[in-house]
Design a protein around this motif. Structure first.
Motif, PDB file in Angstrom:
ATOM      1  N   ARG A  29       4.546 -44.267 -19.007  1.00  0.00           N
ATOM      2  CA  ARG A  29       2.888 -43.736 -19.030  1.00  0.00           C
ATOM      3  C   ARG A  29       2.726 -42.806 -17.978  1.00  0.00           C
ATOM      4  NH1 ARG A  29      -0.036 -46.258 -22.730  1.00  0.00           N
ATOM      5  NH2 ARG A  29      -1.976 -45.807 -21.535  1.00  0.00           N
ATOM      6  N   PRO A  30       1.724 -41.794 -18.070  1.00  0.00           N
ATOM      7  CA  PRO A  30       1.487 -40.874 -17.142  1.00  0.00           C
ATOM      8  C   PRO A  30       1.167 -41.508 -15.700  1.00  0.00           C
ATOM      9  CG  PRO A  30       0.414 -40.069 -19.016  1.00  0.00           C
ATOM     10  CD  PRO A  30       1.061 -41.369 -19.280  1.00  0.00           C
ATOM     11  N   GLY A  31       2.015 -41.060 -14.796  1.00  0.00           N
ATOM     12  CA  GLY A  31       1.813 -41.685 -13.460  1.00  0.00           C
ATOM     13  C   GLY A  31       2.920 -42.677 -13.272  1.00  0.00           C
ATOM     14  N   SER A  32       3.670 -43.512 -14.206  1.00  0.00           N
ATOM     15  CA  SER A  32       4.694 -44.148 -14.052  1.00  0.00           C
ATOM     16  C   SER A  32       5.641 -43.701 -13.695  1.00  0.00           C
ATOM     17  CB  SER A  32       4.612 -45.307 -15.178  1.00  0.00           C
ATOM     18  OG  SER A  32       5.395 -44.372 -16.124  1.00  0.00           O
ATOM     19  N   LEU A  58      14.254 -32.841 -17.475  1.00  0.00           N
ATOM     20  CA  LEU A  58      12.818 -33.310 -17.415  1.00  0.00           C
ATOM     21  C   LEU A  58      11.814 -32.754 -16.461  1.00  0.00           C
ATOM     22  CD1 LEU A  58      13.384 -37.005 -18.495  1.00  0.00           C
ATOM     23  CD2 LEU A  58      12.785 -35.068 -19.988  1.00  0.00           C
ATOM     24  N   ARG A  59      12.475 -32.562 -15.221  1.00  0.00           N
ATOM     25  CA  ARG A  59      11.668 -31.946 -14.264  1.00  0.00           C
ATOM     26  C   ARG A  59      11.464 -30.295 -14.709  1.00  0.00           C
ATOM     27  NH1 ARG A  59      14.461 -34.710 -10.575  1.00  0.00           N
ATOM     28  NH2 ARG A  59      16.085 -33.081 -10.355  1.00  0.00           N
ATOM     29  N   GLU A  60      12.404 -29.916 -14.883  1.00  0.00           N
ATOM     30  CA  GLU A  60      12.233 -28.341 -15.272  1.00  0.00           C
ATOM     31  C   GLU A  60      11.507 -28.240 -16.259  1.00  0.00           C
ATOM     32  OE1 GLU A  60      16.550 -27.275 -15.838  1.00  0.00           O
ATOM     33  OE2 GLU A  60      16.739 -27.120 -13.970  1.00  0.00           O
ATOM     34  N   GLU A  61      11.403 -29.015 -17.341  1.00  0.00           N
ATOM     35  CA  GLU A  61      10.319 -29.013 -18.545  1.00  0.00           C
ATOM     36  C   GLU A  61       8.934 -29.231 -18.077  1.00  0.00           C
ATOM     37  OE1 GLU A  61      11.665 -31.911 -21.330  1.00  0.00           O
ATOM     38  OE2 GLU A  61      13.479 -30.746 -22.024  1.00  0.00           O
ATOM     39  N   GLY A  62       8.841 -29.982 -16.932  1.00  0.00           N
ATOM     40  CA  GLY A  62       7.520 -30.325 -16.258  1.00  0.00           C
ATOM     41  C   GLY A  62       7.088 -31.596 -16.957  1.00  0.00           C
ATOM     42  N   ALA A  63       7.839 -32.383 -17.663  1.00  0.00           N
ATOM     43  CA  ALA A  63       7.442 -33.652 -17.887  1.00  0.00           C
ATOM     44  C   ALA A  63       7.356 -34.476 -16.979  1.00  0.00           C
ATOM     45  CB  ALA A  63       8.656 -34.116 -19.119  1.00  0.00           C
ATOM     46  N   VAL A  64       7.998 -34.474 -15.744  1.00  0.00           N
ATOM     47  CA  VAL A  64       8.115 -35.495 -14.851  1.00  0.00           C
ATOM     48  C   VAL A  64       7.869 -34.543 -13.486  1.00  0.00           C
ATOM     49  CG1 VAL A  64       9.530 -37.062 -15.954  1.00  0.00           C
ATOM     50  CG2 VAL A  64      10.599 -35.409 -14.412  1.00  0.00           C
ATOM     51  N   ILE A  65       7.712 -35.511 -12.369  1.00  0.00           N
ATOM     52  CA  ILE A  65       7.538 -34.983 -10.940  1.00  0.00           C
ATOM     53  C   ILE A  65       8.282 -35.547 -10.041  1.00  0.00           C
ATOM     54  CG2 ILE A  65       6.085 -34.159  -8.899  1.00  0.00           C
ATOM     55  CD1 ILE A  65       3.795 -33.711 -10.983  1.00  0.00           C
ATOM     56  N   SER A  66       9.208 -35.350  -9.216  1.00  0.00           N
ATOM     57  CA  SER A  66       9.827 -35.963  -8.389  1.00  0.00           C
ATOM     58  C   SER A  66       9.194 -35.788  -6.800  1.00  0.00           C
ATOM     59  CB  SER A  66      11.253 -35.658  -8.148  1.00  0.00           C
ATOM     60  OG  SER A  66      11.679 -34.294  -8.075  1.00  0.00           O
ATOM     61  N   HIS A  67       9.222 -36.834  -6.191  1.00  0.00           N
ATOM     62  CA  HIS A  67       8.792 -37.192  -4.786  1.00  0.00           C
ATOM     63  C   HIS A  67      10.063 -37.728  -4.080  1.00  0.00           C
ATOM     64  CE1 HIS A  67       4.829 -36.160  -6.057  1.00  0.00           C
ATOM     65  NE2 HIS A  67       4.905 -37.058  -6.952  1.00  0.00           N
ATOM     66  N   GLN A  68      10.327 -36.980  -3.340  1.00  0.00           N
ATOM     67  CA  GLN A  68      11.729 -37.168  -2.277  1.00  0.00           C
ATOM     68  C   GLN A  68      11.132 -38.587  -1.736  1.00  0.00           C
ATOM     69  OE1 GLN A  68      13.756 -34.369  -0.766  1.00  0.00           O
ATOM     70  NE2 GLN A  68      15.296 -35.731   0.349  1.00  0.00           N
ATOM     71  N   GLY A  69      12.287 -39.498  -1.869  1.00  0.00           N
ATOM     72  CA  GLY A  69      12.053 -40.800  -1.420  1.00  0.00           C
ATOM     73  C   GLY A  69      11.362 -41.798  -2.072  1.00  0.00           C
ATOM     74  N   ARG A  70      10.497 -41.399  -2.912  1.00  0.00           N
ATOM     75  CA  ARG A  70       9.468 -42.469  -3.706  1.00  0.00           C
ATOM     76  C   ARG A  70      10.116 -42.361  -5.061  1.00  0.00           C
ATOM     77  NH1 ARG A  70       4.265 -40.607  -3.964  1.00  0.00           N
ATOM     78  NH2 ARG A  70       3.987 -42.305  -4.694  1.00  0.00           N
ATOM     79  N   GLY A  71      10.675 -41.216  -5.832  1.00  0.00           N
ATOM     80  CA  GLY A  71      11.392 -41.445  -7.201  1.00  0.00           C
ATOM     81  C   GLY A  71      10.538 -40.377  -8.108  1.00  0.00           C
ATOM     82  N   VAL A  72      11.059 -40.539  -9.260  1.00  0.00           N
ATOM     83  CA  VAL A  72      10.566 -39.519 -10.419  1.00  0.00           C
ATOM     84  C   VAL A  72       9.342 -40.147 -11.174  1.00  0.00           C
ATOM     85  CG1 VAL A  72      11.200 -38.211 -12.570  1.00  0.00           C
ATOM     86  CG2 VAL A  72      12.634 -38.579 -10.473  1.00  0.00           C
ATOM     87  N   PHE A  73       8.253 -39.476 -11.176  1.00  0.00           N
ATOM     88  CA  PHE A  73       7.020 -40.048 -12.029  1.00  0.00           C
ATOM     89  C   PHE A  73       6.802 -39.057 -13.360  1.00  0.00           C
ATOM     90  CE2 PHE A  73       6.977 -41.160  -7.811  1.00  0.00           C
ATOM     91  CZ  PHE A  73       6.725 -42.502  -7.670  1.00  0.00           C
ATOM     92  N   VAL A  74       6.289 -39.761 -14.351  1.00  0.00           N
ATOM     93  CA  VAL A  74       5.830 -38.828 -15.360  1.00  0.00           C
ATOM     94  C   VAL A  74       4.529 -38.105 -14.969  1.00  0.00           C
ATOM     95  CG1 VAL A  74       5.128 -39.299 -17.849  1.00  0.00           C
ATOM     96  CG2 VAL A  74       6.714 -40.873 -17.009  1.00  0.00           C
ATOM     97  N   ARG A  75       4.467 -37.167 -15.514  1.00  0.00           N
ATOM     98  CA  ARG A  75       3.481 -36.330 -15.157  1.00  0.00           C
ATOM     99  C   ARG A  75       2.485 -36.373 -16.276  1.00  0.00           C
ATOM    100  NH1 ARG A  75       1.455 -31.270 -16.561  1.00  0.00           N
ATOM    101  NH2 ARG A  75       3.269 -30.845 -18.074  1.00  0.00           N
TER     102      ARG A  75
END
Length: 127
Positions: A29-32, A58-75
């Motif tokens: 889900r978004p934010g997960s 997925l990052r390039e598509e804008g589906a997810v956002i990554s935060h260094q050291g925290r992980g990849v999250f659904v946008r």
């Protein structure tokens, strides 16, 4: 999740599609947070670089956002990638902390100017 040996797409695109399906179905889900590259590599029995390539797609598509050291999250699809990044609590906290530091620097700078004015005997603060 299994990959199809009959699928003509490269493995990383198959993994990206599987994750995209998981996002679409509500599994993610978004934010997960998505599984890490290492977990994806283990789950799909693929190389770590292949898993990272899938996340990059997925990052390039804008589906997810990554935060260094925290992980990849659904946008959240209702948010632009830029505003989603700004809404990140870590970014918000850092912005507030930076503003506090700037305020403290202004106070220190003002005090230093007053002390310099006293030291030269003029008592006048120049800016």
């Amino acid at each position: 999740m299994e990959l199809s040996p009959d699928d003509p797409r490269p493995v990383y695109l198959q993994v990206a599609a599987a994750l995209r399906d998981g996002i679409g179905s509500g599994k993610y889900r978004p934010g997960s947070r998505l599984p890490s590259g290492r977990k994806l590599a283990k789950e799909f029995d693929i190389a770590l670089m292949t898993a990272q390539s899938a996340l990059r797609v997925l990052r390039e598509e804008g589906a997810v956002i990554s935060h260094q050291g925290r992980g990849v999250f659904v946008r959240d699809p209702s948010m632009s990638p830029a505003s989603a990044k700004e809404a990140n609590p870590v970014s918000l906290s850092l912005s507030q902390e930076l503003e506090a530091i700037r305020g403290e620097l202004r106070r220190v700078n003002d005090r230093l100017a007053r002390l310099e004015a006293q030291a030269d005997g003029s008592g006048e603060v120049s800016r």
